[in-house]
Design an enzyme around this catalytic site. Structure first.
Site, mmCIF file in Angstrom:
data_model
loop_
_atom_site.group_PDB
_atom_site.id
_atom_site.type_symbol
_atom_site.label_atom_id
_atom_site.label_comp_id
_atom_site.label_asym_id
_atom_site.label_seq_id
_atom_site.Cartn_x
_atom_site.Cartn_y
_atom_site.Cartn_z
ATOM 1 N N HIS A 18 0.848 -1.208 0.000
ATOM 2 C CA HIS A 18 0.000 0.000 0.000
ATOM 3 C C HIS A 18 0.883 1.258 0.000
ATOM 4 O O HIS A 18 0.617 2.212 -0.739
ATOM 5 C CB HIS A 18 -0.896 0.048 1.253
ATOM 6 N N LYS A 42 -18.213 -6.652 7.243
ATOM 7 C CA LYS A 42 -16.984 -7.397 6.947
ATOM 8 C C LYS A 42 -16.181 -7.579 8.221
ATOM 9 O O LYS A 42 -15.904 -6.602 8.923
ATOM 10 C CB LYS A 42 -16.162 -6.633 5.888
ATOM 11 N N SER A 130 -2.951 -7.938 2.566
ATOM 12 C CA SER A 130 -3.237 -7.898 4.002
ATOM 13 C C SER A 130 -3.661 -9.280 4.485
ATOM 14 O O SER A 130 -3.245 -9.726 5.555
ATOM 15 C CB SER A 130 -4.344 -6.885 4.291
HETATM 16 O O1 PNS Z 1 -9.284 -3.076 -0.010
HETATM 17 P P1 PNS Z 1 -10.570 -3.514 -0.660
HETATM 18 O O2 PNS Z 1 -11.398 -4.295 0.334
HETATM 19 O O3 PNS Z 1 -10.321 -4.256 -1.936
HETATM 20 O O4 PNS Z 1 -11.385 -2.177 -1.022
HETATM 21 C C1 PNS Z 1 -12.659 -2.242 -1.615
HETATM 22 C C2 PNS Z 1 -13.327 -0.845 -1.688
HETATM 23 C C3 PNS Z 1 -13.360 -0.198 -0.319
HETATM 24 C C4 PNS Z 1 -12.541 0.024 -2.634
HETATM 25 C C5 PNS Z 1 -14.773 -1.039 -2.234
HETATM 26 O O5 PNS Z 1 -15.403 -2.058 -1.526
HETATM 27 C C6 PNS Z 1 -15.629 0.233 -2.154
HETATM 28 O O6 PNS Z 1 -15.331 1.220 -2.763
HETATM 29 N N1 PNS Z 1 -16.713 0.176 -1.351
HETATM 30 C C7 PNS Z 1 -17.599 1.301 -1.101
HETATM 31 C C8 PNS Z 1 -18.970 1.093 -1.764
HETATM 32 C C9 PNS Z 1 -18.867 1.369 -3.248
HETATM 33 O O7 PNS Z 1 -18.858 2.502 -3.665
HETATM 34 N N2 PNS Z 1 -18.721 0.268 -4.060
HETATM 35 C C10 PNS Z 1 -18.458 0.378 -5.494
HETATM 36 C C11 PNS Z 1 -19.694 0.566 -6.323
HETATM 37 S S1 PNS Z 1 -20.998 -0.552 -5.954
#
Ligand code: PNS
Length: 166
Positions: A18, A42, A130
């Site tokens: 990251h 989660k 992670s």
């Molecule tokens: O580190 P990750 O878990 O891969 O991150 C995923 C993340 C946080 C980028 C994604 O789940 C997200 O943006 N969630 C917020 C809700 C949203 O806008 N989802 C995308 C369109 S449905």
């Protein structure tokens, strides 16, 4: 106009992979907002507060150009609220591609003003995640060179509190 990107994720916990993406991102953007998704559905090892703390300590060297925050709801709405026109995501192996592609397309459908920018993770961190780090740490694996020192220490403390099998 200040070029601001949101770098969203779970960061449970932040890894050197990251930090590598943030370092590279700072060559493209004036400011990066590292945003932890608050997702009560989660299961996470570290609470959002702990993750914010770990990110802040790990990024002390990046000074005022990096901000750490948390958000809930839609990412594109958060990005607009924060005046960001870009979403920064790291891409490791091909296995990341399908999910990232879906996410980027959905975000573009939701808001065409926000562009997703992918950066390739440095080769050194290509197999770092992670989840895999938590798994290795759980069984006593040496992950010292994959995470910032503070994360290494806090992971050891967590594992001591709840050893495998408990
Ligand atoms: O580190 P990750 O878990 O891969 O991150 C995923 C993340 C946080 C980028 C994604 O789940 C997200 O943006 N969630 C917020 C809700 C949203 O806008 N989802 C995308 C369109 S449905």
């Amino acid at each position: 106009m200040e070029r601001i990107a949101v770098y969203p994720g779970s960061f449970d916990p932040v890894t050197n992979g990251h930090l590598d993406i943030i370092e590279r991102g700072l060559r493209l953007f004036d400011k990066i907002i590292v945003a932890i998704l608050y997702n009560p559905n989660k299961k996470s090892l570290f609470s959002v507060e702990e993750r914010l703390d770990l990110l802040r300590i790990s990024m002390a060297d990046f000074n005022h150009r990096v901000e750490v925050d948390s958000f809930d709801g839609l990412l594109v709405e958060y990005a607009s609220r924060r005046g960001a026109h870009a979403i920064l995501r790291g891409m490791r192996a091909v296995s990341d591609f399908e999910y990232e592609f879906q996410l980027a397309l959905m975000n573009r459908k939701l808001n065409r003003e926000v562009q997703t920018v992918f950066l390739m993770t440095g080769l050194r961190w290509i197999f770092t995640s992670s989840s895999i780090i938590k798994e290795a740490a759980k069984f006593g694996g040496d992950i010292a060179d994959m995470v910032p020192p503070v994360v290494h220490q806090r992971l050891a403390e967590k594992m001591a509190q709840c050893p495998p099998g408990t």
